[in-house]
Motif scaffolding. Structure first.
Motif, mmCIF file in Angstrom:
data_model
loop_
_atom_site.group_PDB
_atom_site.id
_atom_site.type_symbol
_atom_site.label_atom_id
_atom_site.label_comp_id
_atom_site.label_asym_id
_atom_site.label_seq_id
_atom_site.Cartn_x
_atom_site.Cartn_y
_atom_site.Cartn_z
ATOM 1 N N GLU A 106 -7.957 -35.197 -13.208
ATOM 2 C CA GLU A 106 -8.703 -33.764 -13.245
ATOM 3 C C GLU A 106 -8.119 -33.463 -11.934
ATOM 4 O O GLU A 106 -7.951 -31.729 -12.628
ATOM 5 C CB GLU A 106 -9.677 -33.783 -12.677
ATOM 6 N N ALA A 107 -7.204 -33.856 -11.313
ATOM 7 C CA ALA A 107 -6.049 -32.729 -10.503
ATOM 8 C C ALA A 107 -5.175 -32.431 -11.544
ATOM 9 O O ALA A 107 -5.284 -31.068 -11.013
ATOM 10 C CB ALA A 107 -6.148 -33.543 -8.777
ATOM 11 N N VAL A 108 -4.935 -33.171 -12.084
ATOM 12 C CA VAL A 108 -3.178 -32.850 -12.690
ATOM 13 C C VAL A 108 -3.614 -31.781 -14.268
ATOM 14 O O VAL A 108 -2.918 -30.561 -13.770
ATOM 15 C CB VAL A 108 -2.143 -34.069 -13.596
ATOM 16 N N ARG A 109 -4.930 -32.001 -14.543
ATOM 17 C CA ARG A 109 -5.093 -31.094 -15.224
ATOM 18 C C ARG A 109 -5.653 -30.117 -14.654
ATOM 19 O O ARG A 109 -4.815 -28.369 -16.051
ATOM 20 C CB ARG A 109 -6.390 -31.761 -15.923
ATOM 21 N N SER A 110 -5.525 -30.031 -13.943
ATOM 22 C CA SER A 110 -6.277 -28.137 -13.364
ATOM 23 C C SER A 110 -5.343 -26.978 -12.698
ATOM 24 O O SER A 110 -5.341 -26.574 -13.313
ATOM 25 C CB SER A 110 -7.353 -28.646 -11.544
ATOM 26 N N ASP A 111 -4.293 -28.332 -12.038
ATOM 27 C CA ASP A 111 -2.954 -27.500 -11.872
ATOM 28 C C ASP A 111 -2.158 -27.089 -13.513
ATOM 29 O O ASP A 111 -1.674 -26.165 -13.120
ATOM 30 C CB ASP A 111 -2.083 -28.493 -11.221
ATOM 31 N N PHE A 112 -2.179 -28.163 -13.980
ATOM 32 C CA PHE A 112 -1.879 -27.625 -15.486
ATOM 33 C C PHE A 112 -2.190 -26.864 -15.870
ATOM 34 O O PHE A 112 -1.135 -25.541 -16.790
ATOM 35 C CB PHE A 112 -2.092 -29.046 -16.654
ATOM 36 N N VAL A 113 -3.828 -26.514 -16.270
ATOM 37 C CA VAL A 113 -4.353 -25.404 -16.741
ATOM 38 C C VAL A 113 -4.162 -24.609 -15.866
ATOM 39 O O VAL A 113 -4.026 -23.199 -16.932
ATOM 40 C CB VAL A 113 -6.138 -24.973 -16.702
ATOM 41 N N LYS A 114 -4.082 -24.170 -14.712
ATOM 42 C CA LYS A 114 -3.460 -22.874 -14.378
ATOM 43 C C LYS A 114 -2.042 -22.091 -14.838
ATOM 44 O O LYS A 114 -1.879 -20.871 -14.716
ATOM 45 C CB LYS A 114 -2.895 -22.983 -12.956
ATOM 46 N N ASN A 115 -0.539 -22.576 -15.257
ATOM 47 C CA ASN A 115 0.116 -22.721 -15.701
ATOM 48 C C ASN A 115 0.304 -22.559 -16.623
ATOM 49 O O ASN A 115 1.443 -21.989 -17.855
ATOM 50 C CB ASN A 115 1.020 -23.760 -14.782
ATOM 51 N N PHE A 116 -0.362 -22.850 -17.686
ATOM 52 C CA PHE A 116 -0.064 -23.382 -19.104
ATOM 53 C C PHE A 116 -1.673 -22.298 -20.632
ATOM 54 O O PHE A 116 -2.541 -23.306 -20.150
ATOM 55 C CB PHE A 116 -0.257 -24.251 -19.714
ATOM 56 N N LYS A 117 -1.387 -21.374 -20.609
ATOM 57 C CA LYS A 117 -2.473 -20.989 -21.000
ATOM 58 C C LYS A 117 -2.338 -21.714 -22.629
ATOM 59 O O LYS A 117 -2.958 -21.483 -23.523
ATOM 60 C CB LYS A 117 -2.487 -19.599 -21.489
ATOM 61 N N ASP A 118 -1.449 -21.622 -23.187
ATOM 62 C CA ASP A 118 -1.291 -22.880 -24.265
ATOM 63 C C ASP A 118 0.788 -23.117 -24.247
ATOM 64 O O ASP A 118 1.541 -23.118 -23.802
ATOM 65 C CB ASP A 118 -0.855 -21.688 -26.193
#
Length: 451
Positions: A106-118
């Protein structure tokens, strides 16, 4: 002026400047003349990286290229799109590497979502391939496969192919997508049923779906398009899922926690196929390749679907009358007699054993026809390296066996296996000519349950 960037992959540079191949060869890049090396490592390694690996003086390379009329473009003057692609790829790899080190999803996913809209399916596969190339053990990437796809669940995965093949009735991708819907239905039934063992037996029809990917899709992606991520990662996970489900049926027992983990892997594979694998296929496979795949689908069974629609655009390769005549006419002369070619064909078809011949260069050259085959053989496997027809974990064993045959350390391997409740005898036999030179390997597969 021939502008050249030393940070660009060697393969793309040679595509632009064919004469560069001989120049680099003379400078010490000897492997560059090997088509396989050029089409694989050459797509990743730049001149600069290659010079470091080969311990070749970079200044000497620059001087020689200038002599040959090349203008060296400074690495800072790189196309902005290329730079952005590289940055995105590095960022994707960093997330997967964090997961591999045990960081909370979840911590990694949180950072991922911030930087990747698609994110595109190609970017995901490229990230996995680069991780493998950088030395991360394949087994570790395989174990992370489900976590990788979980990372992308909340993102918008972009299908760049601009094709909607899943909705064309009977198209191979339409059939594979329909099978995924049935697999999800069967997995849901296992999860919600009181008689789980009976439902697991039904879910084992997943074998035909995974078999289609293993025989028709992964090898083509890897050998023609140099996209090795799916075959290196997804193929192994498919086999683990099949093995785990089969083991439950064999032992007639399971524990809820382990079963739920297997079902989660089934769901994750559906997601990864629909959002990562299928877009890759749509972007790359040609109409001719889809036709060949459609022609071989039945080899692997269509028992997941009650009603399989016909693909109206299917165009089978037609055998012209003169070609058919050439195949059936003529004869084979032996020291002990002769056979008409048509007779020889029918003898092979009548034998109670399936035959496959791999030539001295490890290419599949022949397999015998027949009904109810134990090991499905698609026509697309012909003239393909036999290693590409096997899952990654088996490839080292296949290569080792063939090397032993070539070096005459042994001339046969005989194994008896339990497959689908039957005793199957498999023989691998080295074939040598009169002078003792290795010609290839013959595989025979025979059901001996009745003996």
């Amino acid at each position: 002026m021939k502008n050249i960037n030393l940070d660009e992959p060697v393969a793309s540079l040679i595509e632009k400047f064919p004469n560069l191949k001989n120049i680099l060869k003379d400078l010490g890049f000897t492997e560059i003349t090997n088509p396989l090396a050029l089409s694989t490592v050459g797509k990743i390694v730049s001149i600069k990286k290659g010079a470091k690996i080969k311990n070749i003086d970079l200044d000497l390379i620059k001087e020689k290229l200038k002599e040959e009329g090349f203008n060296l473009v400074d690495e800072e003057i790189i196309n902005d799109d290329v730079r952005e692609d590289n940055d995105r790829l590095s960022l994707l790899k960093s997330y997967i590497e964090r997961l591999s080190k045990g960081e909370d999803l979840e911590a990694v996913r949180s950072d991922f979502v911030k930087n990747f809209k698609d994110v595109s399916s190609k970017e995901i596969v490229d990230a996995e391939q680069e991780l493998i190339m950088s030395g991360l053990p394949l087994e570790k990437v395989q174990k992370l496969c489900d976590i990788h796809s979980a990372l992308f669940h909340e993102s918008n995965i972009v299908d760049e192919s601009q094709k909607d093949l899943e909705n064309i009735p009977g198209h191979p991708l339409n059939i594979l997508s329909a099978e995924n819907k049935k697999i999800k239905f069967l997995a849901d039934e296992v999860k919600n049923s009181k008689d789980k063992l009976a439902k697991i037996r039904e879910l084992l029809k997943i074998n035909s779906h995974y078999g289609k990917k293993a025989g028709l899709i992964y090898p083509l992606l890897k050998t023609k398009y140099n996209i090795s991520g799916p075959s290196d990662v997804m193929w192994a996970v498919d086999d683990e899922i099949r093995s785990d489900l089969s083991n439950i049926i064999k032992t007639n027992s399971y524990d809820e926690e382990s079963l739920n983990k297997i079902l989660d892997r089934v769901y994750e594979m559906i997601y990864k196929e629909e959002n990562i694998l299928f877009p890759l296929l749509k972007e790359n496979f040609t109409e001719e390749e889809w036709n060949k795949i459609y022609g071989d689908l039945e080899e692997y069974g269509l028992d997941l679907l009650d009603d399989v629609p016909l693909w109206k655009d299917y165009r089978p390769k037609e055998i012209l009358p003169e070609e058919e005549g050439e195949v059936s006419c003529g004869s084979l002369e032996f020291e002990t007699g002769s056979l008409k070619i048509k007779e020889a064909l029918q003898i092979f078809r009548t034998l109670d054993a399936e035959l496959t011949f791999i030539d001295k260069d490890d290419f599949v050259r022949y397999y015998s026809e027949g009904k109810d085959k134990i090991f499905p053989r698609p026509k697309s496997c012909l003239n393909r390296d036999v290693a590409s027809c096997h899952p990654p974990k088996v490839v080292p064993m296949v290569k080792s066996l063939l090397d032993d045959f070539k070096n005459k350390k042994r001339d046969r391997l005989v194994v008896c296996r339990d497959i689908k409740g039957k005793k199957i005898l498999v023989k691998y036999l080295a074939v040598y000519d009169e002078a003792g030179a290795y010609m290839g390997t013959l595989e025979t597969v025979e059901d001996i349950s009745k003996y």
